[in-house]
Write a protein that holds these residues in place. Structure first.
Motif, PDB file in Angstrom:
ATOM      1  N   TRP A 106       0.840  -1.289   0.085  1.00 22.52           N
ATOM      2  CA  TRP A 106       0.021  -0.031  -0.171  1.00 22.52           C
ATOM      3  C   TRP A 106       0.857   1.281   0.184  1.00 22.52           C
ATOM      4  O   TRP A 106       0.679   2.183  -0.801  1.00 22.52           O
ATOM      5  CB  TRP A 106      -0.711  -0.031   1.062  1.00 22.52           C
ATOM      6  N   ALA A 109       2.451   1.648  -3.376  1.00 19.71           N
ATOM      7  CA  ALA A 109       1.533   2.181  -4.473  1.00 19.71           C
ATOM      8  C   ALA A 109       0.963   3.257  -4.224  1.00 19.71           C
ATOM      9  O   ALA A 109       0.901   4.257  -5.155  1.00 19.71           O
ATOM     10  CB  ALA A 109       0.446   1.130  -4.575  1.00 19.71           C
ATOM     11  N   THR A 113       1.380   6.762  -6.730  1.00 18.46           N
ATOM     12  CA  THR A 113       0.295   7.309  -7.276  1.00 18.46           C
ATOM     13  C   THR A 113       0.301   9.210  -6.945  1.00 18.46           C
ATOM     14  O   THR A 113       0.131   9.691  -7.809  1.00 18.46           O
ATOM     15  CB  THR A 113      -0.978   6.804  -6.470  1.00 18.46           C
ATOM     16  N   THR A 126      -6.890   7.470  -4.505  1.00 18.78           N
ATOM     17  CA  THR A 126      -7.074   6.476  -3.313  1.00 18.78           C
ATOM     18  C   THR A 126      -8.170   7.187  -2.411  1.00 18.78           C
ATOM     19  O   THR A 126      -8.541   6.412  -1.601  1.00 18.78           O
ATOM     20  CB  THR A 126      -5.886   6.756  -2.636  1.00 18.78           C
ATOM     21  N   TYR A 190       6.527  -6.151 -10.600  1.00 16.84           N
ATOM     22  CA  TYR A 190       5.968  -5.594  -9.397  1.00 16.84           C
ATOM     23  C   TYR A 190       6.400  -6.235  -8.180  1.00 16.84           C
ATOM     24  O   TYR A 190       6.834  -5.695  -7.021  1.00 16.84           O
ATOM     25  CB  TYR A 190       4.492  -5.690  -9.395  1.00 16.84           C
ATOM     26  N   PHE A 242      -5.792  -2.591  -4.170  1.00 18.62           N
ATOM     27  CA  PHE A 242      -4.891  -1.705  -4.802  1.00 18.62           C
ATOM     28  C   PHE A 242      -3.489  -1.812  -4.392  1.00 18.62           C
ATOM     29  O   PHE A 242      -2.619  -1.783  -5.080  1.00 18.62           O
ATOM     30  CB  PHE A 242      -5.357  -0.099  -4.249  1.00 18.62           C
ATOM     31  N   PRO A 246      -1.702  -2.632  -8.037  1.00 19.90           N
ATOM     32  CA  PRO A 246      -2.251  -1.264  -8.234  1.00 19.90           C
ATOM     33  C   PRO A 246      -2.710  -1.113  -9.843  1.00 19.90           C
ATOM     34  O   PRO A 246      -3.386  -0.449 -10.084  1.00 19.90           O
ATOM     35  CB  PRO A 246      -0.710  -0.804  -7.995  1.00 19.90           C
ATOM     36  N   TRP A 250      -5.023   1.731 -11.500  1.00 23.34           N
ATOM     37  CA  TRP A 250      -4.446   2.746 -12.300  1.00 23.34           C
ATOM     38  C   TRP A 250      -4.638   2.475 -13.854  1.00 23.34           C
ATOM     39  O   TRP A 250      -4.851   3.512 -14.473  1.00 23.34           O
ATOM     40  CB  TRP A 250      -2.837   2.197 -12.310  1.00 23.34           C
TER      41      TRP A 250
END
Length: 275
Positions: A106, A109, A113, A126, A190, A242, A246, A250
């Motif tokens: 989290w 990401a 973001t 978010t 990732y 998320f 993500p 996204w």
């Protein structure tokens, strides 16, 4: 991480598939080369394309220590599971607390973001879950039996999202461990250690009756026996999604809220795709 190959070897040496109470279709073992003189079996894969009901037909394999899963070759010609699997890269899912993994994901990401959002759009992706990791979602309420739900989801995928899937059998005790046990590298851009993702899948198994039903080159399909029924429930799960993947937000939705509304409320099927 190693798999328990004895049930797999026993199955394929039983040419008539007697241990399953039915004939085993033509297929072959996918192996990993190790330091010893013999290759290590990772999974068995059918030669032919699976029919809509094939996954459910092989549920009895669980009684002999094998989990069915559908493998989809997205290119239509290249079998990514032949030469692309490396379980030696994976740790043990049991070594990773799911909430610690999700909190770490989290933060990464959310930070990325924030860096990529315009000033006027700051926080929209978010929202309404802004700031620090919101914590794990509460367990869901079972809407159906997990195996029944998984069979229905698998049937619906064949011929639609999965155009030419193959049935595979993997020697693990729970479906959450399948990706790490076979050394799947779908999220490699990732996360290299897929066992960390499997730790989350174990938690989702326990809280939401999730089952891994299909793997593609960079896609994961899950069935969900206890999906969220309200937007508030879905928002907390969307935060976990998320963190987990993500790209789901996204590249597919404008915000976590929209994703929760359109992809999660009442849905017995969760899909993840890594770019």
């Amino acid at each position: 991480m190693t798999t328990h190959s004895k049930p797999l070897i026993a199955l394929v040496t039983d040419l008539m598939g007697g241990s399953l109470g039915r004939s085993l279709p033509p297929g072959s073992l996918v192996t990993q080369t190790n330091d010893g003189p013999w290759p290590e079996p990772l999974l068995w894969v059918a030669d032919g394309i699976a029919a809509p009901g094939t996954w459910a037909e092989f549920l009895p394999a669980r009684d002999v220590g094998l989990q069915p899963v559908l493998l989809q070759d997205e290119s239509g010609s290249e079998e990514w599971w032949d030469g692309e699997l490396d379980p030696g890269m994976m740790s043990d899912p049991g070594d990773h607390p799911a909430e610690e993994v999700l909190k770490d994901f989290w933060e990464s990401a959310a930070s990325e973001t924030e860096e990529n959002e315009d000033e006027e759009d700051a926080g929209e992706t978010t929202a309404p879950l802004t700031g620090s990791w919101p914590g794990l979602a509460s367990p869901g309420r079972w809407a159906a039996d997990p195996a029944t739900t998984a069979a229905a989801v698998a049937k619906g995928l064949v011929g639609h999202s999965l155009k030419s899937p193959r049935l595979a059998l993997v020697p693990v005790g729970r479906t959450a461990d399948i990706p790490a046990a076979i050394g799947w590298s779908g999220p490699v851009n990732y996360e290299n250690d897929v066992a960390r993702l499997c730790a989350v899948l174990r938690s989702w198994e326990d809280r939401f009756g999730v089952r891994v039903v299909a793997l593609s080159y960079a896609r994961l399909d899950l069935s969900v026996a206890a999906p969220p029924q309200t937007l508030n429930e879905a928002l907390r799960i969307a935060a976990e999604h998320f963190a987990f993947c993500p790209d789901n937000i996204w590249q597919g939705y404008e915000s976590i809220r929209l994703y929760a509304e359109e992809a999660l409320v009442g849905s017995a099927h969760w899909t993840f795709w890594w770019d």
